[in-house]
Design a protein around this motif. Structure first.
Motif, mmCIF file in Angstrom:
data_model
loop_
_atom_site.group_PDB
_atom_site.id
_atom_site.type_symbol
_atom_site.label_atom_id
_atom_site.label_comp_id
_atom_site.label_asym_id
_atom_site.label_seq_id
_atom_site.Cartn_x
_atom_site.Cartn_y
_atom_site.Cartn_z
ATOM 1 N N ASP A 137 0.738 -1.221 -0.115
ATOM 2 C CA ASP A 137 -0.067 0.052 -0.033
ATOM 3 C C ASP A 137 0.851 1.208 0.184
ATOM 4 N N PHE A 138 2.124 1.080 0.828
ATOM 5 C CA PHE A 138 2.900 2.466 0.673
ATOM 6 C C PHE A 138 3.311 2.445 -0.548
ATOM 7 N N TRP A 139 4.022 1.653 -1.284
ATOM 8 C CA TRP A 139 4.343 1.837 -2.701
ATOM 9 C C TRP A 139 3.597 2.394 -3.712
ATOM 10 N N ALA A 140 2.173 1.818 -3.319
ATOM 11 C CA ALA A 140 1.227 2.199 -4.514
ATOM 12 C C ALA A 140 0.833 3.602 -4.155
ATOM 13 N N ARG A 141 1.033 4.007 -3.063
ATOM 14 C CA ARG A 141 0.945 5.650 -2.568
ATOM 15 C C ARG A 141 1.870 6.525 -3.272
ATOM 16 N N VAL A 142 3.087 6.007 -3.100
ATOM 17 C CA VAL A 142 4.356 6.552 -3.639
ATOM 18 C C VAL A 142 4.019 6.639 -5.172
ATOM 19 N N ALA A 143 3.613 5.607 -5.846
ATOM 20 C CA ALA A 143 3.309 5.545 -7.262
ATOM 21 C C ALA A 143 2.278 6.707 -7.647
ATOM 22 N N ARG A 144 1.340 6.584 -6.718
ATOM 23 C CA ARG A 144 0.117 7.707 -7.108
ATOM 24 C C ARG A 144 0.549 9.164 -7.001
ATOM 25 N N ALA A 145 1.615 9.316 -6.328
ATOM 26 C CA ALA A 145 1.979 10.861 -6.208
ATOM 27 C C ALA A 145 2.966 11.026 -7.368
ATOM 28 N N LEU A 146 3.569 9.866 -8.132
ATOM 29 C CA LEU A 146 4.445 10.349 -9.095
ATOM 30 C C LEU A 146 3.880 10.613 -10.638
ATOM 31 N N LYS A 147 4.537 11.342 -11.304
ATOM 32 C CA LYS A 147 4.205 11.595 -12.715
ATOM 33 C C LYS A 147 4.915 10.412 -13.500
ATOM 34 N N PRO A 148 4.340 10.073 -14.625
ATOM 35 C CA PRO A 148 5.065 9.007 -15.376
ATOM 36 C C PRO A 148 6.274 9.563 -15.754
ATOM 37 N N GLY A 149 7.298 8.556 -15.375
ATOM 38 C CA GLY A 149 8.764 8.963 -15.402
ATOM 39 C C GLY A 149 9.340 9.697 -14.095
ATOM 40 N N GLY A 150 8.484 9.933 -13.225
ATOM 41 C CA GLY A 150 8.963 10.607 -12.109
ATOM 42 C C GLY A 150 9.880 9.619 -11.209
ATOM 43 N N ARG A 151 10.458 10.325 -10.336
ATOM 44 C CA ARG A 151 11.905 9.655 -9.810
ATOM 45 C C ARG A 151 11.430 9.565 -8.322
ATOM 46 N N VAL A 152 12.143 8.560 -7.839
ATOM 47 C CA VAL A 152 11.940 8.114 -6.351
ATOM 48 C C VAL A 152 13.568 8.413 -5.549
ATOM 49 N N PHE A 153 13.885 8.498 -4.545
ATOM 50 C CA PHE A 153 15.019 8.412 -3.853
ATOM 51 C C PHE A 153 14.599 8.047 -2.261
ATOM 52 N N PHE A 154 15.260 6.949 -1.686
ATOM 53 C CA PHE A 154 15.294 7.007 -0.349
ATOM 54 C C PHE A 154 16.626 6.660 0.285
ATOM 55 N N VAL A 155 16.548 6.616 1.614
ATOM 56 C CA VAL A 155 17.869 6.226 2.343
ATOM 57 C C VAL A 155 17.158 5.724 3.807
ATOM 58 N N ASP A 156 17.838 4.762 4.294
ATOM 59 C CA ASP A 156 17.465 4.330 5.537
ATOM 60 C C ASP A 156 18.600 3.445 6.336
ATOM 61 N N ASP A 157 18.230 2.981 7.377
ATOM 62 C CA ASP A 157 19.101 2.343 8.233
ATOM 63 C C ASP A 157 19.490 0.637 7.638
ATOM 64 N N ARG A 158 20.656 0.361 7.707
ATOM 65 C CA ARG A 158 20.866 -0.972 7.605
ATOM 66 C C ARG A 158 20.687 -2.008 8.767
ATOM 67 N N ALA A 159 20.567 -3.093 8.631
ATOM 68 C CA ALA A 159 20.156 -3.936 10.015
ATOM 69 C C ALA A 159 21.358 -3.787 11.168
ATOM 70 N N SER A 160 22.407 -3.372 10.786
ATOM 71 C CA SER A 160 23.454 -3.023 11.636
ATOM 72 C C SER A 160 23.138 -1.992 12.788
ATOM 73 N N ALA A 161 21.968 -1.202 12.417
ATOM 74 C CA ALA A 161 21.395 -0.357 13.523
ATOM 75 C C ALA A 161 21.011 -0.901 14.454
ATOM 76 N N THR A 162 20.765 -2.378 14.724
ATOM 77 C CA THR A 162 20.181 -2.975 15.866
ATOM 78 C C THR A 162 21.581 -3.105 16.932
ATOM 79 N N ASP A 163 22.510 -2.760 16.326
ATOM 80 C CA ASP A 163 23.646 -2.964 17.516
ATOM 81 C C ASP A 163 24.288 -1.518 18.101
ATOM 82 N N ALA A 164 23.238 -0.268 17.803
ATOM 83 C CA ALA A 164 23.426 0.889 18.190
ATOM 84 C C ALA A 164 23.157 0.570 19.781
ATOM 85 N N PRO A 165 23.990 1.436 20.390
ATOM 86 C CA PRO A 165 23.827 1.228 22.062
ATOM 87 C C PRO A 165 22.513 1.639 22.510
ATOM 88 N N HIS A 166 21.671 2.526 21.934
ATOM 89 C CA HIS A 166 20.593 2.638 22.448
ATOM 90 C C HIS A 166 19.481 1.842 22.378
#
Length: 201
Positions: A111-140
């Motif tokens: 559903d999230f990706w469908a929402r992203v697609a509805r927000a884009l013009k044909p040929g529109g671009r997507v960019f994301f960044v997020d944590d790798r799984a190593s984030a589970t090693d963080a002290p907090h």
């Protein structure tokens, strides 16, 4: 004193990887009329505002958006909305989201990706960044179980959040079902990122 060089080395490595992701963002050509989902306090809004002719920063918390440094710039519009119910009022040249997709429950990923697609013009671009799984090693991080992660806050309280470290194929397949061709990569330790194009009409 012995720990200071180690902290410094960690910070230096993190900054190097941030720079790598910024280079990916620059190469992804996120320009024109751009919407940033889960903009938060604006760490990545700053980079997007450099390239966008119009930037809409969207977040679920007004207080968080109030701390975003690009809010108030002439070409920036801020919107408070629930990302799970928000519907775009027009199509954009690009959609970006940073440190958000790992918070999307697995049952809502399509559903999230469908929402992203509805927000884009044909040929529109997507960019994301997020944590790798190593984030589970963080002290907090004090616990991780299934889709949930518990983190200790600065004041000692513990907050439990949704945190899913999707495999690249999972993200690419969900995006493709929505009509977005996605490429996913990662830096050596800290970040996963993706860029793509809306292919379907």
């Amino acid at each position: 004193m012995a720990s200071l060089p180690e902290v410094s080395d960690t910070n230096a490595a993190w900054l190097v990887e941030v720079d790598q992701v910024v280079q990916v963002l620059d190469a992804a050509a996120i320009t024109g009329d751009v919407v940033e989902l889960a903009a938060g306090t604006g760490t990545w809004s700053i980079h997007l505002a450099r390239c966008a002719t119009r930037l809409t920063v969207l977040d679920g918390a007004a207080a968080t958006l109030a701390r975003n440094p690009v809010v108030g710039q002439p070409h920036v519009v801020s919107v408070v909305a629930d990302l799970f119910t928000w519907e775009p009022d027009r199509r954009y040249d690009a959609v970006s989201f940073t440190f958000w997709v790992t918070h999307v429950p697995r049952e809502r990923l399509d559903d999230f990706w469908a929402r992203v697609a509805r927000a884009l013009k044909p040929g529109g671009r997507v960019f994301f960044v997020d944590d790798r799984a190593s984030a589970t090693d963080a002290p907090h991080v004090v616990a991780a179980d299934g889709q949930l992660m518990s983190r200790e806050l600065d004041d000692g309280r513990v907050a439990t959040i949704v945190k899913n470290f999707y495999e690249p194929d999972e993200l690419c397949d969900a995006a493709r079902r929505a009509g977005v061709e996605l490429t996913v990569g990662s830096t050596p330790r800290y970040f996963v990122y993706g860029f793509g194009v809306r292919t379907a009409g």
